[in-house]
Design an enzyme around this catalytic site. Structure first.
Site, PDB file in Angstrom:
ATOM      1  N   TYR A  94      31.832  33.862  37.543  1.00  0.00           N
ATOM      2  CA  TYR A  94      31.782  34.554  36.521  1.00  0.00           C
ATOM      3  C   TYR A  94      33.276  34.485  36.305  1.00  0.00           C
ATOM      4  O   TYR A  94      34.206  34.235  37.123  1.00  0.00           O
ATOM      5  CB  TYR A  94      31.154  36.016  36.551  1.00  0.00           C
ATOM      6  N   ASP A 172      31.069  52.077  50.709  1.00  0.00           N
ATOM      7  CA  ASP A 172      30.731  51.253  51.695  1.00  0.00           C
ATOM      8  C   ASP A 172      30.787  51.996  53.148  1.00  0.00           C
ATOM      9  O   ASP A 172      30.046  51.810  53.927  1.00  0.00           O
ATOM     10  CB  ASP A 172      31.609  50.108  51.837  1.00  0.00           C
TER      11      ASP A 172
END
Length: 274
Positions: A94, A172
């Site tokens: 991308y 995370d």
């Protein structure tokens, strides 16, 4: 209050009836009402809260590189995000910065473990070997990259709890997930919004932290499971299985786009303010 301290390493925390105290380095200590552990996948705060964590190696290694689109010529990837699938490996491309940079992530099944680190690097020859005979878009990204980062992918068990008194985990540090839904940073942003809302409206901080976990844990667990499922979906090795799996996906993507998009409404249509 109102300070941003850089280059400090948090060593530990302790709690009192009035709040939280953290030790930074060997001599500095700071106190506050609340400690948010947003210190990533190797969280020091999580380790103190829940003990040493034993991650599970997934058998996959990820390559990552960013290349100026101007250097790729006719082999520049499409502007839209694309998944390139193959036997026991896949790649994602991308564009970044308004289309001026091409991002490459390549995931390969591998028995040998590597360092779990965003900064670890690998050899270009190894990356080209991993994607030998792949589309020129992929091999050109590897050939033109200045640096190829490589790290092993590990999975974590769901945490039994997200908070300890006035200490809470986020992002995370709390729910690390595989990158196959590209939602790690998004989940952290959503966490921050809900955490701020629940702590603000609760009668006490501890109750706010518990409410935050109640709101966020089901969604984050579902996203983690979705990422694990995509790892299997992208790595079909048998030619017959590839045709039966990717053929209908291609047809649906070409002629039934609204249906394809609707399958991800649970992910992208989620209203974090609700």
């Amino acid at each position: 209050a109102g300070s941003l301290l850089l280059g400090r390493e948090l060593v530990s925390y302790s709690q009192t009836a009035a709040g939280v105290e953290v030790q930074v380095g060997t001599e500095e200590t700071y106190t506050g009402d609340l400690l948010v552990g947003a210190d990533g996948i190797h969280s020091t705060i999580r380790t103190q809260m829940l003990g040493p964590e034993i991650p599970r190696y997934t058998g996959m290694t990820a390559w990552r590189a960013v290349v100026p689109v101007s250097e790729l010529g006719v082999h520049a990837p499409p502007q839209t995000a694309c998944v390139w699938v193959g036997a026991r490996r896949h790649a994602v491309t991308y564009c970044l910065r308004g289309g001026s940079l091409a991002n490459f992530v390549g995931v390969v099944e591998r028995k040998q473990k590597h360092l779990e680190s965003w900064s670890a690097t690998g050899d270009r020859a190894d990356a080209l070997k991993d994607f030998r005979k792949w589309a020129p878009v992929i091999t050109s990204l590897i050939e033109r990259s200045d640096v190829l980062h490589r790290w092993a992918l590990y999975d974590r068990e769901e945490l039994p709890r997200w908070s300890d008194g006035r200490v809470v985990l986020l992002g995370d540090a709390c729910h690390p997930m595989l990158p196959f839904l590209a939602q790690g940073a998004v989940m952290a942003i959503e966490d921050a919004f809900v955490l701020a809302r629940e702590v603000t409206k609760a009668s006490d901080i501890e109750s706010g932290l518990k409410n935050y976990e109640i709101h966020r844990k089901p969604r984050c667990s579902r996203v983690q499971e979705g990422a694990r499922a995509n790892a299997k979906l992208f790595h079909k090795g048998n030619p017959a299985t590839q045709i039966s799996t990717y053929g209908p996906m291609w047809v649906a993507g070409r002629f039934m786009q609204s249906f394809v998009h609707s399958r991800n409404d649970w992910l992208y249509g989620h209203d974090v303010t609700a």
